[in-house]
Design an enzyme around this catalytic site. Structure first.
Site, PDB file in Angstrom:
ATOM      1  N   ASP A 252       0.990  -1.179  -0.056  1.00  0.00           N
ATOM      2  CA  ASP A 252       0.066  -0.024   0.155  1.00  0.00           C
ATOM      3  C   ASP A 252       0.976   1.291   0.092  1.00  0.00           C
ATOM      4  O   ASP A 252       1.955   1.248   0.249  1.00  0.00           O
ATOM      5  CB  ASP A 252      -0.734  -0.046   1.301  1.00  0.00           C
TER       6      ASP A 252
ATOM      7  N   TYR B  24       7.957  -9.812   7.234  1.00  0.00           N
ATOM      8  CA  TYR B  24       7.668  -8.322   7.455  1.00  0.00           C
ATOM      9  C   TYR B  24       8.474  -7.825   8.659  1.00  0.00           C
ATOM     10  O   TYR B  24       8.409  -8.553   9.634  1.00  0.00           O
ATOM     11  CB  TYR B  24       6.387  -8.005   7.468  1.00  0.00           C
TER      12      TYR B  24
END
Length: 265
Positions: free
Chosen positions: A58, A116
């Protein structure tokens, strides 16, 4: 041209997500990572190039080691897809590695693990030097209950409580293999390794862990939140600034090596 004549290449790239409106191309010339990369690849290939990414990011989300594949008919040396492409990329994106791969390789579907890291600053005043590089909370956080809560994420579970409303994943069931939470010099690092992640999943997890660390949510409450399988009682989604895709795992036969996380991160 017949696709049988095409070569498939895989590249690993890094980018500063604060400079772009996410990965995916958008109408109206909005700057995105995919649009910039495909433009640069086309300059080297001499033909239009379509890319497929391991995982879309995003607006504001960074990548230390994103993986992309593309097909081309032009014969170019390996360095053309690194130095050559980098010469045509805007600031904020860099190709790190390039490798010709088997025609059947798929950057998304062949990935069996993703890594992540969320970098969080916990300080009364947000450092201007860390803006867009780390998330921030003014709250003083107790890392020990945060660690215990994060450990509850390990295993195959329904993560609907950490799923964005517009998530397009077919199933909310994912597997987290490892969690690690560390703190040094006022920065908290959350590392998650899983087979796949839902839209906003890491940011939603961090939002809940901040509640745990600040005492607004107990470890038992965090466990109950997972079992609720609903966003209705969950803390808000945390800011994208501190989120980094740090690696993607593939079968060794493809020869795609996951680079080490940069020391500064």
């Amino acid at each position: 041209m017949d696709t049988a004549q095409k070569q498939r290449w895989a590249i690993t790239l890094s980018y500063d997500g604060s400079r772009f409106y996410g990965w995916q191309k958008q109408a109206g010339g909005v700057p995105t990572v995919q649009a910039a990369l495909e433009t640069a690849l086309a300059r080297i290939a001499g033909e239009s190039v379509a890319t497929t990414v391991a995982g879309r990011t995003d607006t504001g989300v960074h990548a230390a080691a994103q993986v992309v594949h593309f097909d081309i008919t032009a014969a170019r040396p390996q360095q053309a897809w690194v130095r050559g492409v980098n010469a045509h990329l805007p600031e904020g994106i860099a190709v790190l590695h390039a490798r010709q791969v088997a025609p059947g390789f798929h950057a998304r579907f062949d990935a069996y693990g993703r890594h992540y890291r969320y970098l969080l600053e916990s300080a009364p005043v947000r450092s201007p030097l860390l803006k867009n590089r780390a998330g921030w909370t003014h709250l003083k956080l107790d890392i020990e209950p945060m660690r215990r809560a994060a450990a509850l994420l390990i295993g195959e579970q329904d993560f609907s409580s950490f799923r964005a409303a517009g998530c397009q994943a077919k199933s909310p069931v994912k597997t987290i293999y490892r969690t690690d939470l560390t703190q040094s010099a006022g920065l908290i690092r959350l590392d998650l390794h899983g087979n796949a992640f839902l839209h906003h999943m890491v940011r939603n997890i961090m939002g809940a862990l901040v509640y745990v660390g600040s005492g607004r949510l107990s470890v038992e409450g965090f466990a109950a939140l997972i079992q609720e399988r609903s966003r209705l009682k969950a803390p808000p989604t945390f800011m994208p600034d501190g989120l980094y895709l740090t690696g993607v795992d593939y079968p060794g036969a493809y020869g795609i090596v996951r680079p080490q996380i940069p020391e500064w991160l």
